[in-house]
Enzyme design. Sequence first.
Site, mmCIF file in Angstrom:
data_model
loop_
_atom_site.group_PDB
_atom_site.id
_atom_site.type_symbol
_atom_site.label_atom_id
_atom_site.label_comp_id
_atom_site.label_asym_id
_atom_site.label_seq_id
_atom_site.Cartn_x
_atom_site.Cartn_y
_atom_site.Cartn_z
ATOM 1 N N CYS A 121 9.433 6.711 11.555
ATOM 2 C CA CYS A 121 8.248 6.598 12.529
ATOM 3 C C CYS A 121 7.406 5.541 11.462
ATOM 4 O O CYS A 121 7.075 5.904 10.287
ATOM 5 C CB CYS A 121 7.628 7.733 12.443
ATOM 6 S SG CYS A 121 5.793 7.753 13.017
ATOM 7 N N LYS A 150 -2.244 6.877 2.262
ATOM 8 C CA LYS A 150 -2.431 7.791 3.523
ATOM 9 C C LYS A 150 -2.456 9.069 2.824
ATOM 10 O O LYS A 150 -1.709 9.562 2.221
ATOM 11 C CB LYS A 150 -1.657 7.690 4.672
ATOM 12 C CG LYS A 150 -2.301 7.923 5.943
ATOM 13 C CD LYS A 150 -1.281 7.754 7.064
ATOM 14 C CE LYS A 150 -1.816 8.164 8.379
ATOM 15 N NZ LYS A 150 -1.586 9.648 8.541
#
Length: 504
Positions: A144, A295
């Site tokens: 992903c 992140k």
Amino acid sequence: MSNPFYVTTPIYYVNDVPHIGHAYTTVTADALARWHRLLGDDVFFLTGTDEHGLKIQRSAEANGMTPLEQADATSARFREVWQMLNISNDDFIRTTEPRHIASVQTFMQSIFDNGFIRKGTYSGQYCVPCEAYYNDDDLVEGNCPIHGRPVEWLEEDNWFFELSKFEQPLLDWYAANPDCVHPLGKRNEALGIIKQGLEDVSVSRTSISWGVPVPWDEGHVFYVWYDALINYATAIGYGTDTERFNRFWPAVHQLLGKDILRFHCVYWPAMCLAAGLEPPARLGVHGFLLVGGEKMSKTRLNQIFPADLVADFGVDGFRYHFLRDNSFGPDGDFSYESMVTRYNTDLANNFGNLLSRVATVVGKKCDGIGPAPAADSPLAEVAAESLRDASAAWEALAPSAALDATWRLIGAANAHLENNEPWKMEPGPALDAVMGDALEVLRIVCILATPAMPETCAHVWARLGLAGTPDEQRLPEAAAWGGYPGGLPVIKGDPLFPRMSPPK
Ligand code: ME8
């Protein structure tokens, strides 16, 4: 009647507890809502939680709960954190509420009745954390692109929304509404997605049951995104209170992070058009807060939670930092060290110090009673500029610039004190004029900064002897020079923002 101002945050997934990324969007929306209340607008501020879908179902299983138990528990955590951060939302929507289930069914039924939903088979690479299918091209080394984790092959019969039919209508809408997606870089990104060509998207699932039933086909539930996006319509009475709905729609300001740009800036406007509604007036898309350039994620164990920072910086120190530190749009790196530096510079040395100097001199040389400002103060012009620039910045979704404009006024007042050295002056009209001007600046700053720091500003307001609270004031009148009447008791009190030492 006053202007309607409707502002929304994304509704957050209930598999994760609130971290500073969620708080960033929510505090920004809160400050905007508070600014618009100062303007006298009829504000409606919505946030909430996104509770359906495979991701929630699986995370509930892993936690040994039913999906609803998981949703109840985490939704309550979001409410608590928003309360702690002094978030002034007017409503908190949960997608499992009956009002929302009914609204999704009405909304999707109208897209179906308008002929934009068809049956088909779907298969593809699915990322559960994203709740989204990916094309092979989108994957990064087979994983992903957002989560960097393996995807799963899924195949099912389901209903498709004919997004492909909305390529041109979306391009037309973007052309007619130059400010619909803000800032410009994010608008271009969204236009890029549309121009690449749009394929029909699957909007239902048979593989799971944790969702809103498709009204025309039992056994299907809507795919979580086509349930979630509709929350913005539900909360203002879509399908039940047309008058209220029309008051707030389409004049809505929707804030979101760049991770969900495609859903909000492409799919959602298309869904609105398909349902016969105007798309939202403004989608404000911000970048990501990174930690050490990365992140934040549960799996990386690098999430930062609001309560930990509030313990050190206070609620308003937290709110101020996230509003001021990053401009709305680009990514920004969070660091504790720079939070300390900004706190010391802007809050302790500037705002806090101005109040402390003023209260000290008024206490020593004016018997503790604040003198009135001079009509022709050199600071009057600076105050007018601050109001003008801050107003323009809030309007342009630029809280950082709005606070910068507000702090320029604080800086000017501190410089005015340093130039005049009232601590060396004899009591008399000259001293009174200097102190009156500084008190008037503090009064105006309390109003302009209240969207960012409501508690602090109310507290300073009271120390200046003023009645009521800054958030009851109305702009622009209340920020006009000369509002501080003089003759009020000024209280020194403890330092507003005790200086912090840099972490070792
Ligand atoms: O996407 N920096 O929910 P979500 C800045 N339920 N903002 C961040 C952030 C970060 N590091 N991390 C999260 C969903 N956010 C869906 C939305 S709306 C109809 C459905 C903020 O819990 C940012 O606003 O994953 C981002 O878009 C949102 O949290 C994603 O929250």
